[in-house]
Design an enzyme around this catalytic site. Structure first.
Site, PDB file in Angstrom:
ATOM      1  N   GLU A 150       0.461  -1.423  -0.591  1.00 63.40           N
ATOM      2  CA  GLU A 150       0.490   0.166  -0.128  1.00 63.40           C
ATOM      3  C   GLU A 150       0.684   1.066   0.059  1.00 63.40           C
ATOM      4  OE1 GLU A 150      -3.368   0.203   0.220  1.00 63.40           O
ATOM      5  OE2 GLU A 150      -3.629  -2.181  -0.412  1.00 63.40           O
ATOM      6  N   CYS A 169      -2.503   9.358   2.767  1.00 71.38           N
ATOM      7  CA  CYS A 169      -2.025   8.903   1.259  1.00 71.38           C
ATOM      8  C   CYS A 169      -3.152   9.015  -0.242  1.00 71.38           C
ATOM      9  CB  CYS A 169      -1.271   6.877   1.241  1.00 71.38           C
ATOM     10  SG  CYS A 169      -3.102   6.729   2.312  1.00 71.38           S
TER      11      CYS A 169
HETATM   12  P1  NAD Z   1       8.622   4.461   4.395  1.00 73.95           P
HETATM   13  O1  NAD Z   1       8.686   3.773   3.400  1.00 73.95           O
HETATM   14  O2  NAD Z   1       9.899   5.337   4.483  1.00 73.95           O
HETATM   15  O3  NAD Z   1       8.800   3.704   5.889  1.00 73.95           O
HETATM   16  C1  NAD Z   1       7.457   3.177   6.091  1.00 73.95           C
HETATM   17  C2  NAD Z   1       7.752   1.690   7.270  1.00 73.95           C
HETATM   18  O4  NAD Z   1       9.142   0.651   6.159  1.00 73.95           O
HETATM   19  C3  NAD Z   1       8.792   2.158   8.142  1.00 73.95           C
HETATM   20  O5  NAD Z   1       8.009   1.609   9.432  1.00 73.95           O
HETATM   21  C4  NAD Z   1      10.533   1.890   8.068  1.00 73.95           C
HETATM   22  O6  NAD Z   1      10.462   1.410   8.965  1.00 73.95           O
HETATM   23  C5  NAD Z   1      10.298   1.074   7.244  1.00 73.95           C
HETATM   24  N1  NAD Z   1      10.459   0.713   6.607  1.00 73.95           N
HETATM   25  C6  NAD Z   1      12.344   1.619   6.020  1.00 73.95           C
HETATM   26  N2  NAD Z   1      12.585   0.756   5.076  1.00 73.95           N
HETATM   27  C7  NAD Z   1      12.806   0.055   5.226  1.00 73.95           C
HETATM   28  C8  NAD Z   1      13.006  -1.410   4.052  1.00 73.95           C
HETATM   29  N3  NAD Z   1      14.675  -0.903   3.496  1.00 73.95           N
HETATM   30  N4  NAD Z   1      12.707  -2.873   4.365  1.00 73.95           N
HETATM   31  C9  NAD Z   1      11.418  -2.794   5.299  1.00 73.95           C
HETATM   32  N5  NAD Z   1      11.167  -1.924   6.042  1.00 73.95           N
HETATM   33  C10 NAD Z   1      11.849  -0.432   5.512  1.00 73.95           C
HETATM   34  O7  NAD Z   1       6.834   5.470   4.515  1.00 73.95           O
HETATM   35  P2  NAD Z   1       6.912   6.675   5.697  1.00 73.95           P
HETATM   36  O8  NAD Z   1       7.493   7.841   5.217  1.00 73.95           O
HETATM   37  O9  NAD Z   1       6.960   5.968   6.694  1.00 73.95           O
HETATM   38  O10 NAD Z   1       5.148   6.801   4.652  1.00 73.95           O
HETATM   39  C11 NAD Z   1       4.883   7.673   4.058  1.00 73.95           C
HETATM   40  C12 NAD Z   1       4.604   6.814   3.004  1.00 73.95           C
HETATM   41  O11 NAD Z   1       3.556   6.384   3.719  1.00 73.95           O
HETATM   42  C13 NAD Z   1       3.754   8.034   2.236  1.00 73.95           C
HETATM   43  O12 NAD Z   1       4.290   7.650   0.497  1.00 73.95           O
HETATM   44  C14 NAD Z   1       2.844   7.559   2.135  1.00 73.95           C
HETATM   45  O13 NAD Z   1       2.506   7.482   0.664  1.00 73.95           O
HETATM   46  C15 NAD Z   1       2.378   6.145   2.444  1.00 73.95           C
HETATM   47  N6  NAD Z   1       1.278   5.820   2.995  1.00 73.95           N
HETATM   48  C16 NAD Z   1       0.487   5.421   1.871  1.00 73.95           C
HETATM   49  C17 NAD Z   1      -0.636   4.634   2.758  1.00 73.95           C
HETATM   50  C18 NAD Z   1      -1.271   3.589   1.365  1.00 73.95           C
HETATM   51  O14 NAD Z   1      -2.390   2.784   2.203  1.00 73.95           O
HETATM   52  N7  NAD Z   1      -1.401   3.266   0.238  1.00 73.95           N
HETATM   53  C19 NAD Z   1      -1.301   5.138   3.848  1.00 73.95           C
HETATM   54  C20 NAD Z   1       0.156   5.271   3.932  1.00 73.95           C
HETATM   55  C21 NAD Z   1       0.830   6.083   3.897  1.00 73.95           C
END
Ligand code: NAD
Length: 533
Positions: free
Chosen positions: A273, A307
């Protein structure tokens, strides 16, 4: 981190890296919260973004520690998965009721680490209560064995499918909705009989720990939910482990691609997502006042860190000026401030996101955009308060119209024909949500078919997400797979197909088993032509 050289002593064979570093730190008497640079690979600090005070620090789980939590989740799997759907449903409903009754405690935790307005935090709790209710009740229907038709040739048999849990599901969540985006996948995974290891965002981990506390206080079976705190490395460890059987990731498209790569190599099922850059299209026959109010709310809700935030607004030429006037009027109702004053907009949550927002403003202004209002830091506030902004004179060469901005802003652009409006809305690598405004509902439905996004709201925005029965998930680079709805409930199961003879069928063999003969060949051929020719 303390290197072996710096510490002046080598790690002994039996000593883990973490123990070694902790021992060295104790010797040096460094207070736990301030020693960030030296402990950054074993713990991390969590900041209240509304006042920049430190809330606390938590451990960064390494691969070994992640494996240990996965082991606990695997141990709990046999007993949890052997419960009936009714029993699992009852357990989850206990959690729903406990959460609803103790919502203030959860809301306070969410506000503390996100800086959201209290109302925005309440909508998180409300949405998740609805979602647990839906999954616990509808899961009983959607996860029970389903009868399947055996077709014409095998009409003498019966068939059905079972929904099997995968085992241990790794859930990785972001910071913008720390409750919804952790608990919704958890509840779906549990209802299907899986156990879960959650890796919450390093920016908002205390909400997840509060979820675990609520599990315990509501009396859910111990061990079905495990939490590993940490940064990207901890999330990566969860994905790379042979002990997790499926991953549900919510976060940025960039991280999602990395996770997809690892999962592909391991043939591990994954739901992604990801990000969005959602358009709102206003046609000349729309209720402009309602559309303007929606654009303001949809763009600034949760400080624009949703998002499915409205980020790109396209308005038909003939109503453009009136629409801008209505937006500016509506903007007067937007107050920003500390959660306890019940403002419309709270602070932003992540300093990294503030930087991206400012970069997008700078790029847009350099290329000719005008910020009509807002777009500056609130200097009188200590936290990450950025005044909500309305931008005009934007175009698709600007980052603010191409990349996810994820801040409190809306950028407005004109279009002349319906085709042009649709083409502009679709001109994005993302395809999560979109919003269409027209006075003609049928026209809205026809336009929806031409829009490349996983969800569409007609004369509304964002309202699809809290509808638990509506599948949610993106097209294009906004993700893969669905959460919510029957599709979401079933995403956390693997399908097992079963075929068997009807009870009265007691032949020693099937017609097509050995021995073969020319006569039988001709009979089968005639039957094929009769049935399908
Ligand atoms: P992010 O991708 O930086 O981090 C998300 C999670 O992934 C965190 O817990 C982080 O620690 C972890 N992570 C980071 N690198 C990783 C790796 N290499 N392997 C596994 N896990 C890892 O995202 P964010 O900044 O926390 O969130 C914002 C983003 O989330 C925005 O792009 C937003 O659009 C998206 N989002 C999408 C939805 C949806 O339902 N489509 C909902 C909410 C947020």
């Amino acid at each position: 981190m303390i290197s072996k050289k710096k510490a002046g002593r080598k790690r002994t064979r039996n000593q883990t890296k973490k123990d070694f570093v902790q021992e060295e730190l104790q010797k040096k008497e460094i207070p736990s919260v301030q020693k960030t640079s030296e402990t950054e690979d074993i713990q991390f600090q969590v900041i209240n973004p509304a006042n920049l005070e430190v809330i606390g620090s938590l451990p960064i789980f390494n691969q070994e520690q992640v494996e240990e939590k996965i082991r606990y989740a695997r141990e709990t799997f046999p007993s949890w998965s052997s419960l009936s759907l009714n029993q699992r449903s009852r357990e989850l409903l206990k959690l729903r009721s406990y959460l609803a009754k103790n919502s203030e405690e959860m809301i306070s935790t969410i506000c503390l680490e996100t800086g959201k307005s209290r109302m925005d935090a309440l909508t998180e709790v409300l949405t998740v209560c609805e979602s647990i209710d839906y999954v616990a009740k509808q899961g009983k229907k959607h996860l029970k064995p389903q009868k399947r038709n055996t077709g014409l040739i095998l009409a003498h048999k019966k068939a059905y499918i079972n929904y099997h849990p995968y085992g241990v599901v790794g859930v990785i969540s972001p910071w913008n909705y720390p409750l919804i985006l952790s608990l919704t996948p958890i509840v779906n995974a549990l209802m299907a009989g899986n156990t879960v290891v959650l890796k919450p965002s390093e920016i908002t981990p205390f909400t997840a720990l509060k979820v675990l506390e609520f599990f315990q206080k509501a009396g859910l079976p111990e061990g079905i939910l495990q939490i590993v705190t940490g940064k990207g490395s901890t999330g990566a460890a969860l994905v790379e482990s042979m002990g997790t059987h499926m991953i549900c990731f919510t976060g940025s498209t960039a991280t999602g691609k990395k996770i997809a790569e690892t999962c592909a190599k391991m043939l591990k099922p994954v739901i992604l997502e990801l990000g969005g850059k959602d358009p709102l299209l206003v046609f000349e026959d729309a209720n402009l006042k309602r559309a303007a109010k929606a654009a303001i709310w949809g763009g600034f809700f949760n400080s624009g860190q949703t998002c499915i935030s409205v980020e790109r607004v396209y308005v038909q030429d003939s109503v453009y000026d009136s629409f801008i006037h209505l937006l500016m009027e509506e903007y007067k109702n937007v107050r920003q401030g500390q959660e306890n004053n019940f403002p419309e907009v709270g602070s932003m949550t992540s300093p990294g996101q503030v930087k991206i927002l400012e970069e997008h403003y700078e790029d847009a202004q350099k290329k000719g955009a005008k910020i009509l209002v807002g777009g500056i830091r609130q200097e009188n506030q200590k936290g990450y308060y950025h005044k909500p902004a309305i931008l005009v004179d934007v175009n698709h060469t600007m980052k603010i119209m191409k990349e996810e901005t994820f801040g409190p802003e809306i950028s407005i652009m004109r279009f002349s024909t319906e085709e042009e409006g649709i083409a502009l809305a679709n001109d994005s690598c993302y395809g999560l949500n979109s919003s269409i405004w027209t006075g003609n509902a049928n026209r809205g439905k026809q336009i929806a078919k031409k829009i490349q996004s996983g969800s569409v709201c007609i004369n509304d925005c964002l309202s699809n997400y809290p509808v638990s029965d509506l599948p949610f998930g993106g097209f294009k680079e906004s993700g893969m797979g669905k959460v919510h709805g029957p599709e979401g409930i079933r995403s956390f199961s693997q399908i097992q197909s079963v075929i068997m003879n009807r009870w009265f069928w007691k032949l020693d063999k099937e017609l097509w088993w050995y021995p073969y003969s020319e006569k039988f060949y001709k009979f089968m051929d005639r039957m094929m032509k009769l049935l399908f020719g």
